[in-house]
Design a protein around this motif. Structure first.
Motif, mmCIF file in Angstrom:
data_model
loop_
_atom_site.group_PDB
_atom_site.id
_atom_site.type_symbol
_atom_site.label_atom_id
_atom_site.label_comp_id
_atom_site.label_asym_id
_atom_site.label_seq_id
_atom_site.Cartn_x
_atom_site.Cartn_y
_atom_site.Cartn_z
ATOM 1 N N HIS A 211 0.794 -1.225 0.000
ATOM 2 C CA HIS A 211 0.000 0.000 0.000
ATOM 3 C C HIS A 211 0.833 1.285 0.000
ATOM 4 O O HIS A 211 0.483 2.239 -0.708
ATOM 5 C CB HIS A 211 -0.969 -0.037 1.188
ATOM 6 C CG HIS A 211 -1.782 -1.298 1.211
ATOM 7 N ND1 HIS A 211 -1.670 -2.244 2.205
ATOM 8 C CD2 HIS A 211 -2.684 -1.786 0.327
ATOM 9 C CE1 HIS A 211 -2.488 -3.250 1.943
ATOM 10 N NE2 HIS A 211 -3.111 -3.004 0.816
ATOM 11 N N GLU B 90 0.549 4.130 -2.913
ATOM 12 C CA GLU B 90 0.263 5.538 -2.629
ATOM 13 C C GLU B 90 1.276 6.453 -3.303
ATOM 14 O O GLU B 90 0.909 7.498 -3.862
ATOM 15 C CB GLU B 90 0.272 5.751 -1.114
ATOM 16 C CG GLU B 90 -0.219 7.120 -0.679
ATOM 17 C CD GLU B 90 -0.328 7.245 0.827
ATOM 18 O OE1 GLU B 90 -0.047 8.341 1.350
ATOM 19 O OE2 GLU B 90 -0.706 6.251 1.488
ATOM 20 N N ARG C 128 0.328 9.270 -6.116
ATOM 21 C CA ARG C 128 0.688 10.683 -5.903
ATOM 22 C C ARG C 128 1.465 11.224 -7.098
ATOM 23 O O ARG C 128 1.239 12.356 -7.540
ATOM 24 C CB ARG C 128 1.506 10.830 -4.620
ATOM 25 C CG ARG C 128 0.705 10.682 -3.331
ATOM 26 C CD ARG C 128 1.592 10.930 -2.121
ATOM 27 N NE ARG C 128 0.905 10.705 -0.872
ATOM 28 C CZ ARG C 128 0.152 11.617 -0.250
ATOM 29 N NH1 ARG C 128 0.000 12.817 -0.795
ATOM 30 N NH2 ARG C 128 -0.432 11.344 0.903
ATOM 31 N N LEU D 97 -5.580 6.477 -5.304
ATOM 32 C CA LEU D 97 -5.028 7.097 -4.098
ATOM 33 C C LEU D 97 -6.005 6.947 -2.931
ATOM 34 O O LEU D 97 -5.604 6.614 -1.801
ATOM 35 C CB LEU D 97 -4.725 8.571 -4.358
ATOM 36 C CG LEU D 97 -4.101 9.348 -3.187
ATOM 37 C CD1 LEU D 97 -2.738 8.760 -2.816
ATOM 38 C CD2 LEU D 97 -3.960 10.832 -3.537
ATOM 39 N N SER E 264 -5.857 3.438 -1.690
ATOM 40 C CA SER E 264 -4.656 3.180 -0.877
ATOM 41 C C SER E 264 -4.799 3.797 0.516
ATOM 42 O O SER E 264 -4.323 3.235 1.502
ATOM 43 C CB SER E 264 -3.404 3.721 -1.578
ATOM 44 O OG SER E 264 -3.425 5.133 -1.672
ATOM 45 N N PHE E 265 -5.477 4.947 0.612
ATOM 46 C CA PHE E 265 -5.752 5.537 1.930
ATOM 47 C C PHE E 265 -6.679 4.610 2.738
ATOM 48 O O PHE E 265 -6.456 4.352 3.922
ATOM 49 C CB PHE E 265 -6.420 6.902 1.785
ATOM 50 C CG PHE E 265 -5.508 8.011 1.329
ATOM 51 C CD1 PHE E 265 -4.155 7.971 1.586
ATOM 52 C CD2 PHE E 265 -6.026 9.111 0.646
ATOM 53 C CE1 PHE E 265 -3.315 9.005 1.178
ATOM 54 C CE2 PHE E 265 -5.198 10.147 0.234
ATOM 55 C CZ PHE E 265 -3.842 10.088 0.508
#
Length: 421
Positions: free
Chosen positions: A193, A197, A201, A217, A220-221
């Protein structure tokens, strides 16, 4: 297509298009076409600009059809038509257009690229891989086909081959947003993960409006939560299957659990199964609700996602609290039994209404939004009616509405009713 470009507005349109000013470029091409309505080159360029403006994609289809009527044997027109149809969620029609293009020019790399896109949208991963490889065999620098191949490999769980392919792509062009986004999704599927991320980004740094990377994104959060990671593994496993196979798995699991329910201790398995099925449909908004608490992650959410997250999480909170209170107060199931009854009804409403709410705000299907909105309104209305008027009809209506809300998790598998935007 036309070899010469005599009209100055066409030159201006091409310059604006190259700068990414598609609306201004479209106006320039329209002005040129006002003087020469049958200029196939100008029609093709106008369709290309309209294609890049989401609100004009239906007009783009009409424009490219005009170009085809002027030059029916031009492969480039049919390829652009295929991409436009894919953007309109009509992959079967797009596939027919790619076949027309390949009939006129079998060695046209972009025709195979469009074919791969149609297969990806139809969830036919092996055929998408084959078409992408054919496109790359004809043009090794076709970055679109290279990224399609990465997607097809990942969706077939060919993760080692996917990783090798992406590493080569990033070495050749480290500034490609699409490649970084694909690398991010591949890292997510491998369970890495933080790496995912970082790739997302970078993709958004290169292209701030790239929705594929933005969703990655956010995913992944959300994957910081162990509970959401379990849902994500399930999602990746189901994504490897086509639509028919997914329905077979869903029905097979349901029948297996129903059979298991007849065995000693099977009730626990049935309860776990239904909790999991229901969780799948609210996992994303609940994950987004957790992101609202993160002062950085919340900025990646769209307004509709924030509303969805707040409402779904709020309803689930009310629902779970109500159910716990009703158990503490030893509610016996009667809707008119004081505070215990009110808590029980609030609990049932909160949980039931969360499921249609999770299928409304980011659903591009107009019919689906009406269906799920109606279910949410129905359960709220029936709850008020059941509490206000003690009658068998009102109670049956309330219970039926709650069951219908739970059934919305099945309706959500129908593409005509639920297409996430």
């Amino acid at each position: 297509m036309s070899a010469g470009i005599p009209h100055p507005q066409i030159m201006r349109g091409l310059q604006l298009k190259q700068l990414g000013r598609y609306a201004d470029a479209a106006e320039a091409f329209r002005e040129a076409l006002s003087q020469e309505p049958n200029d196939a080159f100008a029609l093709h360029q106008l369709a290309g600009c309209e294609f890049r403006l989401p609100e004009l994609r239906k007009e783009a289809l009409l424009t490219i059809d005009r170009a085809i009527s002027v030059e029916p044997n031009e492969a480039q027109h049919h390829v652009l038509r295929a991409f436009i149809l894919c953007s309109l969620d009509r992959p079967k029609d797009a596939l027919a257009s790619t076949q027309m293009a390949l009939a006129f020019d079998p060695n046209y790399s972009l025709a195979h690229t469009a074919e791969a896109q149609a297969h990806l949208q139809m969830e036919n991963w092996p055929l998408a891989e084959r078409s992408a490889r054919q496109a790359l065999a004809l043009d090794a620098d076709n970055s679109g086909a290279a990224n399609q191949l990465a997607q097809a490999l990942r969706l077939q769980n060919k993760l080692a081959e996917n990783a090798e392919h992406l590493a080569g792509m990033l070495a050749r062009d480290p500034e490609d947003a699409f490649t970084h986004a694909n690398a991010g999704w591949a890292a997510l599927q491998r369970g890495k993960h933080p790496e995912a991320e970082a790739h997302f980004r970078e993709a958004l740094r290169l292209d701030p409006d790239f929705e594929y990377a933005r969703e990655g994104l956010l995913t992944s959060f959300r994957a910081r939560s162990p509970l959401y990671r379990g849902y994500l593994r399930y999602s990746f496993a189901m994504a490897r299957l086509n639509r028919k196979a997914r329905w077979a798995v869903i029905i097979g699991l349901y029948l297996s659990v129903r059979f298991a329910g007849l065995l000693p201790g099977g009730d626990v398995l049935v309860a776990v199964y239904f909790l999991f099925v229901l969780w799948v449909w609210v996992a994303r908004p609940v994950g987004n609700a957790l992101l609202l608490l993160d002062r950085f992650a919340r900025y990646a959410l769209r307004r509709s996602e924030k509303i969805e997250a707040s409402l779904v999480a709020g309803c689930l909170t009310v629902g779970i609290t109500g159910i716990i209170m009703s158990l503490v107060l030893k509610w016996e199931g009667a809707l008119h039994s004081g505070i215990a009854g009110i808590a029980g009804v609030a609990g049932m409403v909160g949980i039931a209404i969360a499921f249609p709410l999770a299928l409304i705000f980011n659903n591009t299907s107009i019919v689906g939004r009406w269906v799920f909105s109606s279910l949410a309104v129905l359960v709220a209305f029936s709850a008020i009616l059941a509490v206000s008027y003690e009658s068998a009809f009102s109670e049956y209506l309330f219970v039926g509405a709650c069951i219908a809300c739970a059934a919305s998790t099945w309706l959500g598998n129908i593409p005509a009713l639920y297409r996430r935007g």
